[in-house]
Design a protein around this motif. Structure first.
Motif, PDB file in Angstrom:
ATOM      1  N   VAL A 129      11.222  14.513   3.549  1.00 36.47           N
ATOM      2  CA  VAL A 129      11.346  13.363   2.654  1.00 36.47           C
ATOM      3  C   VAL A 129      10.527  13.636   1.403  1.00 36.47           C
ATOM      4  CG1 VAL A 129      10.692  10.940   2.338  1.00 36.47           C
ATOM      5  CG2 VAL A 129      11.841  11.670   4.446  1.00 36.47           C
ATOM      6  N   LEU A 130      11.122  13.391   0.253  1.00 32.36           N
ATOM      7  CA  LEU A 130      10.428  13.526  -1.026  1.00 32.36           C
ATOM      8  C   LEU A 130      10.560  12.190  -1.754  1.00 32.36           C
ATOM      9  CD1 LEU A 130      12.322  16.425  -0.639  1.00 32.36           C
ATOM     10  CD2 LEU A 130      10.475  17.110  -2.190  1.00 32.36           C
ATOM     11  N   ASP A 131       9.432  11.567  -2.048  1.00 33.41           N
ATOM     12  CA  ASP A 131       9.472  10.205  -2.579  1.00 33.41           C
ATOM     13  C   ASP A 131       9.710  10.218  -4.086  1.00 33.41           C
ATOM     14  OD1 ASP A 131       9.488   7.517  -2.728  1.00 33.41           O
ATOM     15  OD2 ASP A 131       7.329   7.247  -2.522  1.00 33.41           O
ATOM     16  N   MET A 132      10.978  10.216  -4.449  1.00 31.50           N
ATOM     17  CA  MET A 132      11.374  10.233  -5.850  1.00 31.50           C
ATOM     18  C   MET A 132      11.173   8.878  -6.521  1.00 31.50           C
ATOM     19  SD  MET A 132      12.769  12.841  -7.651  1.00 31.50           S
ATOM     20  CE  MET A 132      13.779  13.803  -6.521  1.00 31.50           C
ATOM     21  N   PHE A 133      11.098   7.794  -5.713  1.00 32.38           N
ATOM     22  CA  PHE A 133      11.116   6.443  -6.278  1.00 32.38           C
ATOM     23  C   PHE A 133      10.039   5.548  -5.665  1.00 32.38           C
ATOM     24  CE2 PHE A 133      15.404   8.227  -5.705  1.00 32.38           C
ATOM     25  CZ  PHE A 133      15.805   8.378  -7.021  1.00 32.38           C
ATOM     26  N   PRO A 134       8.756   5.800  -5.918  1.00 31.70           N
ATOM     27  CA  PRO A 134       7.711   4.916  -5.400  1.00 31.70           C
ATOM     28  C   PRO A 134       7.918   3.465  -5.842  1.00 31.70           C
ATOM     29  CG  PRO A 134       6.737   6.927  -6.266  1.00 31.70           C
ATOM     30  CD  PRO A 134       8.193   6.962  -6.632  1.00 31.70           C
ATOM     31  N   GLN A 135       7.441   2.556  -5.022  1.00 34.64           N
ATOM     32  CA  GLN A 135       7.538   1.094  -5.208  1.00 34.64           C
ATOM     33  C   GLN A 135       8.932   0.549  -4.901  1.00 34.64           C
ATOM     34  OE1 GLN A 135       4.519   0.288  -5.522  1.00 34.64           O
ATOM     35  NE2 GLN A 135       3.831   2.273  -6.311  1.00 34.64           N
ATOM     36  N   THR A 136       9.824   1.408  -4.412  1.00 33.60           N
ATOM     37  CA  THR A 136      11.163   0.984  -4.006  1.00 33.60           C
ATOM     38  C   THR A 136      11.453   1.527  -2.613  1.00 33.60           C
ATOM     39  OG1 THR A 136      12.508   2.888  -4.685  1.00 33.60           O
ATOM     40  CG2 THR A 136      11.816   1.364  -6.427  1.00 33.60           C
ATOM     41  N   THR A 137      12.591   1.111  -2.063  1.00 32.17           N
ATOM     42  CA  THR A 137      12.994   1.591  -0.735  1.00 32.17           C
ATOM     43  C   THR A 137      13.669   2.957  -0.791  1.00 32.17           C
ATOM     44  OG1 THR A 137      15.131   0.467  -0.908  1.00 32.17           O
ATOM     45  CG2 THR A 137      13.315  -0.778   0.088  1.00 32.17           C
ATOM     46  N   HIS A 138      13.937   3.461  -1.984  1.00 35.21           N
ATOM     47  CA  HIS A 138      14.732   4.682  -2.131  1.00 35.21           C
ATOM     48  C   HIS A 138      13.860   5.935  -2.048  1.00 35.21           C
ATOM     49  CE1 HIS A 138      18.110   2.189  -3.173  1.00 35.21           C
ATOM     50  NE2 HIS A 138      17.430   1.632  -4.143  1.00 35.21           N
ATOM     51  N   TYR A 139      14.476   7.034  -1.618  1.00 36.78           N
ATOM     52  CA  TYR A 139      13.795   8.319  -1.538  1.00 36.78           C
ATOM     53  C   TYR A 139      14.843   9.420  -1.470  1.00 36.78           C
ATOM     54  CZ  TYR A 139      14.889   7.716   3.452  1.00 36.78           C
ATOM     55  OH  TYR A 139      15.549   7.501   4.648  1.00 36.78           O
ATOM     56  N   ALA A 157       0.842  -1.202   0.000  1.00 40.39           N
ATOM     57  CA  ALA A 157       0.000   0.000   0.000  1.00 40.39           C
ATOM     58  C   ALA A 157       0.877   1.250   0.000  1.00 40.39           C
ATOM     59  CB  ALA A 157      -0.927  -0.005   1.203  1.00 40.39           C
ATOM     60  N   TYR A 158       0.567   2.180  -0.911  1.00 33.54           N
ATOM     61  CA  TYR A 158       1.469   3.318  -1.063  1.00 33.54           C
ATOM     62  C   TYR A 158       1.541   4.215   0.172  1.00 33.54           C
ATOM     63  CZ  TYR A 158       4.090   7.148  -2.980  1.00 33.54           C
ATOM     64  OH  TYR A 158       5.049   8.101  -3.178  1.00 33.54           O
ATOM     65  N   PRO A 159       0.435   4.490   0.880  1.00 29.32           N
ATOM     66  CA  PRO A 159       0.576   5.283   2.116  1.00 29.32           C
ATOM     67  C   PRO A 159       1.520   4.633   3.120  1.00 29.32           C
ATOM     68  CG  PRO A 159      -1.717   5.197   1.449  1.00 29.32           C
ATOM     69  CD  PRO A 159      -0.977   4.230   0.576  1.00 29.32           C
ATOM     70  N   ASP A 160       1.549   3.300   3.152  1.00 27.71           N
ATOM     71  CA  ASP A 160       2.478   2.599   4.049  1.00 27.71           C
ATOM     72  C   ASP A 160       3.925   2.789   3.596  1.00 27.71           C
ATOM     73  OD1 ASP A 160       0.250   1.748   5.401  1.00 27.71           O
ATOM     74  OD2 ASP A 160       0.279  -0.290   4.583  1.00 27.71           O
ATOM     75  N   GLN A 161       4.153   2.760   2.291  1.00 32.67           N
ATOM     76  CA  GLN A 161       5.505   3.004   1.775  1.00 32.67           C
ATOM     77  C   GLN A 161       6.001   4.381   2.207  1.00 32.67           C
ATOM     78  OE1 GLN A 161       6.222   2.325  -2.418  1.00 32.67           O
ATOM     79  NE2 GLN A 161       4.532   0.872  -2.574  1.00 32.67           N
ATOM     80  N   LEU A 162       5.159   5.376   2.010  1.00 38.12           N
ATOM     81  CA  LEU A 162       5.556   6.751   2.307  1.00 38.12           C
ATOM     82  C   LEU A 162       5.826   6.925   3.805  1.00 38.12           C
ATOM     83  CD1 LEU A 162       5.950   9.358   0.681  1.00 38.12           C
ATOM     84  CD2 LEU A 162       3.600   9.983   1.276  1.00 38.12           C
ATOM     85  N   ALA A 163       4.973   6.334   4.635  1.00 33.77           N
ATOM     86  CA  ALA A 163       5.159   6.439   6.080  1.00 33.77           C
ATOM     87  C   ALA A 163       6.449   5.750   6.517  1.00 33.77           C
ATOM     88  CB  ALA A 163       3.968   5.829   6.807  1.00 33.77           C
ATOM     89  N   GLU A 164       6.765   4.615   5.908  1.00 35.23           N
ATOM     90  CA  GLU A 164       7.979   3.887   6.273  1.00 35.23           C
ATOM     91  C   GLU A 164       9.230   4.664   5.883  1.00 35.23           C
ATOM     92  OE1 GLU A 164      10.670   1.293   7.721  1.00 35.23           O
ATOM     93  OE2 GLU A 164       8.508   1.382   8.137  1.00 35.23           O
TER      94      GLU A 164
END
Length: 376
Positions: A356-366, A20-27
């Motif tokens: 934090v700015l999520d440059m790379f959704p679906q990955t661990t990188h940001y 879930a994308y909100p979970d990715q962003l929070a993590e």
């Protein structure tokens, strides 16, 4: 976001696919906070995200298969081509041109390079799309053997794909997993792709790095500009400036800005863009650390921006910043682990704000942007 390639274990590059994308962003936000927990008092702004799919403005695709049945994507463990033309993180505009490019490979008789057999010519297709829908296409070849055929059939490709405005050939003769070589041959009159980021248009030439996610890059530059406005510097250095993204956004009347970057091609791009910006702008080809260490105290700016690769700025530049007397630093990092290490090496510069700015959704990188101010 769901991906059939990931579900079928054809491509596992997006390690957080299906989460879930909100979970990715929070993590990612928690991860950055945990790494910088040793620096108390940071004001953490809410993380920024753009679209979770279709966000990549560039695609670096391996060409495999055969002339008559080319694949555009990656290689499997045996070195065979795997088609990824439906990749959901690539922009819709990039995905839309893959069929015509596959047809062009056949029409121009561009033999895909076979890694196991070490023969063939066409290694990669490198594509970049601007926010306005224009595309740059680079054919990465082993030699010049097929350049004449590309030139011959290029008019038909441009007729089929009028959104393609920049085409070039890159020569990469070595048998190794490197996307590009040192020689580029422009095939169109236009040789740079205009990338609009807010009020600034960046002109990207071949081998010029630009962030993968245009929406998030635009916000990164906007945030840095806002924080710099609060600091009101009269002079700025943009170290590791690339194509000049931060420098060009921070340029303003009465403010002196210098950008330093080791890539001559990137500086060439920055110089083109600088013609359209006000203020006193200067760009230099050189090593960021050497530039700083070679400066005289009276030349030092009010604000330094650093945007290093994943390895960070390193102990030498961090140590110089620590003792430089410079009052403010904006540090844009794609690796919060090395960011934390660099911050520990310059305790006189206190982190006060971060985002934090999520440059790379679906990955661990940001990406994470941090404002540092010299303690009193």
């Amino acid at each position: 976001m769901q991906c059939g390639y990931f579900d079928a274990e054809v491509c596992l590059s997006c390690t957080w696919m299906g989460r879930a994308y909100p979970d990715q962003l929070a993590e990612k936000h928690r991860h950055a906070q945990d790494l910088l927990a040793g620096f108390p008092g940071i004001e953490w702004l809410p993380p920024f995200s753009g679209p979770e799919s279709g966000y990549r403005n560039k695609a670096k695709m391996v060409v495999g298969g055969t002339v008559d049945a080319p694949t555009i994507g990656i290689l499997d463990t045996a070195g065979g081509g795997v088609d990824l033309t439906g990749c959901g993180i690539c922009s819709p505009g990039i995905r839309a041109v893959f069929p015509a490019l596959a047809t062009f490979v056949t029409t121009a008789r561009l033999q895909p390079y076979s890694v196991p057999e070490r023969r063939g010519e066409l290694k990669y297709l490198l594509l970049t799309e601007s926010p306005d829908g224009e595309l740059a296409v680079r054919f990465v070849l082993r030699s010049q053997e097929s350049v004449s055929r590309i030139r011959k059939h290029l008019p038909s490709l441009l007729d089929a794909l009028p959104q393609v405005t920049v085409v070039s050939v890159n020569l990469q003769p070595e048998h190794k997993a490197v996307f590009e070589g040192p020689v580029d041959l422009p095939l169109t009159e236009q040789d740079s792709l205009p990338m609009r980021t807010g009020e600034v248009v960046l002109h990207l030439r071949a081998r010029s790095f630009f962030q993968t996610n245009t929406v998030v890059a635009t916000e990164l530059y906007r945030q840095a500009t806002e924080w710099a406005g609060d600091l009101a510097p009269r002079s700025v250095w943009d170290l590791y400036c690339g194509v000049g993204g931060f420098a060009l956004h921070l340029a303003a009347a009465g403010r002196t800005v210098v950008g330093v970057e080791s890539s001559e091609e990137a500086i060439g791009s920055a110089l083109i863009s600088a013609r359209e910006r006000p203020g006193s702008l200067r760009f230099e080809v050189g090593d960021a650390t050497a530039f700083a260490l070679g400066s005289r105290r009276e030349q030092r700016p009010d604000l330094v921006v650093v945007n290093p690769p994943r390895r960070g700025i390193g102990p030498e530049l961090a140590g110089w910043l620590q003792g430089s007397g410079i009052r403010s630093v904006l540090y844009s990092s794609c690796n919060a682990v090395t960011l934390a290490r660099d911050l520990a090496a310059m305790p006189a510069l206190r982190p006060v704000r971060a985002r934090v700015l999520d440059m790379f959704p679906q990955t661990t990188h940001y990406e994470v942007l941090v404002e540092l101010r010299r303690g009193r």
